[in-house]
Write an enzyme that holds these catalytic residues in place. Structure first.
Site, PDB file in Angstrom:
ATOM      1  N   ASP A   1     -11.715 -13.107   8.783  1.00 34.79           N
ATOM      2  CA  ASP A   1     -10.709 -13.639   9.042  1.00 34.79           C
ATOM      3  C   ASP A   1     -10.023 -13.675  10.145  1.00 34.79           C
ATOM      4  O   ASP A   1      -9.185 -12.781  10.367  1.00 34.79           O
ATOM      5  CB  ASP A   1     -10.218 -13.697   7.851  1.00 34.79           C
TER       6      ASP A   1
ATOM      7  N   ASN B   1      -0.668 -21.907  14.178  1.00 35.72           N
ATOM      8  CA  ASN B   1      -0.336 -23.754  13.693  1.00 35.72           C
ATOM      9  C   ASN B   1       0.759 -24.399  13.835  1.00 35.72           C
ATOM     10  O   ASN B   1       1.620 -24.910  14.158  1.00 35.72           O
ATOM     11  CB  ASN B   1      -1.071 -24.253  12.712  1.00 35.72           C
TER      12      ASN B   1
ATOM     13  N   ASP C   1      -6.356 -25.341  16.475  1.00 34.87           N
ATOM     14  CA  ASP C   1      -8.451 -25.378  17.405  1.00 34.87           C
ATOM     15  C   ASP C   1      -8.966 -24.317  18.404  1.00 34.87           C
ATOM     16  O   ASP C   1      -9.403 -24.419  18.664  1.00 34.87           O
ATOM     17  CB  ASP C   1      -8.618 -27.213  17.398  1.00 34.87           C
TER      18      ASP C   1
ATOM     19  N   GLU D   1      -9.938 -20.498   8.911  1.00 31.49           N
ATOM     20  CA  GLU D   1      -9.729 -19.486   9.755  1.00 31.49           C
ATOM     21  C   GLU D   1     -10.963 -18.505   9.353  1.00 31.49           C
ATOM     22  O   GLU D   1     -10.967 -17.588  10.113  1.00 31.49           O
ATOM     23  CB  GLU D   1      -8.752 -18.480  10.260  1.00 31.49           C
TER      24      GLU D   1
END
Length: 587
Positions: A467, A475, A484, A510
């Protein structure tokens, strides 16, 4: 180099031939002499045959086999003469190594061959005749693959009706042996061609369970014989082998197209082969017709003609002979026009390894080998890394195309179109569109499959749950476009360090999973540390720096896919709670 072919049916005829050979000036003047002995007969005792030859021609190196005789009874070759083929070498020397595989292993014999090759850098190629199992011959070959030596040869066969022992010939006749003849000489040049000529049809299938090195128990988790029942309506019965010989299984292995033809079946629905099969490999059915096979042979014969060999050796699969029936003689005849004294061996498997190490033990193929001591020639090697995809050009337009040919062409074209469509759909169905690795659906399927294989083989399977730390902050701060970019860059960094056998994909958001077959939890932890440090040290565009946390676990005998993933997820949670950017293991 000069090649001469002789034939005999009795020991008396053999005596006359040997008398001619030893009186020949070529025999006296040659640096070395190779005698190949290919025997289809049942009325000559193998040990006595070899002893007789050895006592008469002590200068010669002997190699050969009992021929495979598996065609229908009307094409039985047991009454055909024995071929005794002599090659006189004037600039080339030979060394023969013989191994009784009742006393040795493939590994130990291969090590001895490797040492011999390393001591002589002028080794140019090897003729290999054998009667041992496929596991032993592959171990043998693997031990000197680093020498990049072209290897060609044949596996001994026997009569399908008489079930006589299969022998390989050297200084003795071995029921379980290897005879390897090494050619040395700076002037020796070689032509090698692997002629197959079968075309792939249908969907790809998976070998899901094997037994030993030459038995397929299950295909797509069903009894292996069901493949032929489903697609060809061929049931397991006394005619099974005859009915499937036109439809080999085709694998793409070691940059070479390798086919496998059933030699027998058993009551479990398992299929037995004369060469190795590998669990986890994918294959398709293939089909052939004489025109396709002859087209490939014509191409090879034309290239051979331009090479201008001084000796020519052909090694043909018995199944090819069975398939072609009364036309079987047409293939060697295409080469014999230019080399009437060529040698021809018919066996259970053909050996073809190029100097690049590409190839293997083949079935349903014809291996053509040309040799010359003309130093101005250049080596030529043609790997069969594609099937019969060239169109057979007709000399004139056909007024009528046979019905079977039209149906087969329809199936081939349809298969090609469906295969391309399946590939495109597969990318959409199995791949995460952003990162281009497996999506969650495919990950679940692959992990379940790996667990099943691991339990059956009693081999370790480990799992990493990964992770990206504080990804929501990325973000929120930089926007989803940058997020992204971070995901794609992280995936690419990890993919570069993945072994091809690992199953790796995006679980969601993620989070990523990586399943590692044949890997202990300690090895998996070390690998996770490599990934963790790689991510930590990387400089990302815009974000500059991110870290990842890792949960690691290993499969237990009682595990399901859900329980294995849950334990790895728990380990990841502990890594997060412990401060992130770390690896945590839970057994």
């Amino acid at each position: 180099m000069i090649q001469k072919k002789y034939e005999f049916k009795t020991i008396e005829e053999m005596d006359s031939i040997l008398s001619t050979i030893i009186k020949d000036d070529n025999y006296q003047n040659a640096k070395d002499v190779l005698i190949q002995l290919y025997n289809p007969r049942l009325d000559l005792e193998d040990e006595a045959l070899v002893e007789h030859l050895k006592s008469q021609c002590g200068k010669a190196t002997i190699a050969g086999i009992t021929n495979a005789n598996i065609a229908d009874i009307e094409f039985d070759i047991s009454e055909c003469p024995v071929e005794l083929n002599v090659t006189y070498l004037f600039k080339t020397s030979l060394t023969v190594m013989e191994f009784d595989m009742d006393q040795m292993t493939g590994f130990s014999s291969g090590r001895m061959a490797s040492e011999a090759l390393l001591s002589r850098p002028d080794a140019r190629c090897m003729l290999l005749c054998y009667s041992c199992g496929s596991a032993a011959i592959h171990s043998f070959l693997n031990e000197f693959r680093h020498c990049h030596l072209p290897v060609f040869g044949i596996k001994a066969g026997r009569s399908i009706r008489k079930l006589n022992p299969a022998y390989v010939y050297g200084q003795k006749a071995y029921q379980n042996g290897i005879v390897a003849v090494i050619f040395y000489g700076k002037d020796l040049r070689i032509y090698m061609d692997n002629c197959l000529g079968f075309k792939e049809i249908g969907v790809k299938m998976l070998v899901t369970q094997t037994e030993g090195d030459n038995v397929i128990l299950e295909i797509n988790h069903k009894p292996a014989t069901e493949v032929y029942s489903k697609y060809l309506k061929v049931k397991p019965n006394q005619y099974f082998v005859q009915n499937v010989c036109e439809f080999p299984l085709v694998f793409h292995r070691n940059n070479t197209v390798i086919s496998r033809v059933p030699a027998a079946y058993d009551e479990r629905g398992a299929i037995i082969f004369t060469s190795d099969v590998v669990k986890g490999e994918r294959f398709r059915l293939s089909y052939g017709n004489p025109d396709l096979l002859f087209h490939k042979i014509d191409q090879s014969a034309e290239r051979m003609r331009k090479f201008q060999p001084q000796a020519l050796f052909l090694f043909e699969c018995g199944n090819r002979f069975r398939f072609l029936k009364d036309q079987a003689g047409n293939e060697p005849e295409r080469f014999r026009k230019d080399m009437p004294d060529l040698s021809l061996a018919i066996g259970y498997a053909e050996i073809f390894y190029s100097s690049k190490g590409e190839g293997g033990a083949l079935n349903s193929a014809l291996v053509a080998v040309g040799l010359t001591e003309d130093a101005t020639a250049e080596d030529e090697m043609y790997d069969s890394n594609h099937l019969a995809d060239e169109s057979v050009e007709a000399e004139e337009e056909q007024a009528y195309i046979p019905f079977v040919d039209r149906i087969l062409h329809f199936l081939e074209t349809t298969s090609t179109e469906l295969d391309q469509l399946n590939k495109e759909l597969g990318k959409m169905a199995y791949t995460d569109q952003l990162t281009k690795v497996y999506n969650r659906w495919e990950l679940e399927h692959k992990i379940m499959e790996m667990i099943e294989f691991g339990k059956k083989d009693h081999s370790p399977v480990s799992l990493l749950f990964m992770d990206i730390d504080h990804f929501k902050h990325v973000n929120d701060t930089y926007g989803h476009d940058v997020g992204d970019m971070v995901l794609k860059a992280t995936v690419d960094l990890m993919k570069d360090r993945m072994d091809p056998s690992y199953v790796y994909g995006r679980w969601g958001g993620e989070e990523f999973l990586c399943a590692l077959p044949n890997t202990t939890v300690e090895e998996a932890k070390d690998f996770a540390e490599v990934l963790r440090s790689t991510i930590e040290e990387n400089c990302y565009v815009t974000v500059q720096h991110v870290t990842m946390s890792f949960g690691v676990t290993a499969m237990k005998e009682t595990d399901t896919m859900d329980s294995l993933v849950k334990r790895a997820d728990d380990a990841l949670y502990e890594a997060k709670e412990g401060g992130r950017n770390r690896v945590k293991v839970i057994i």
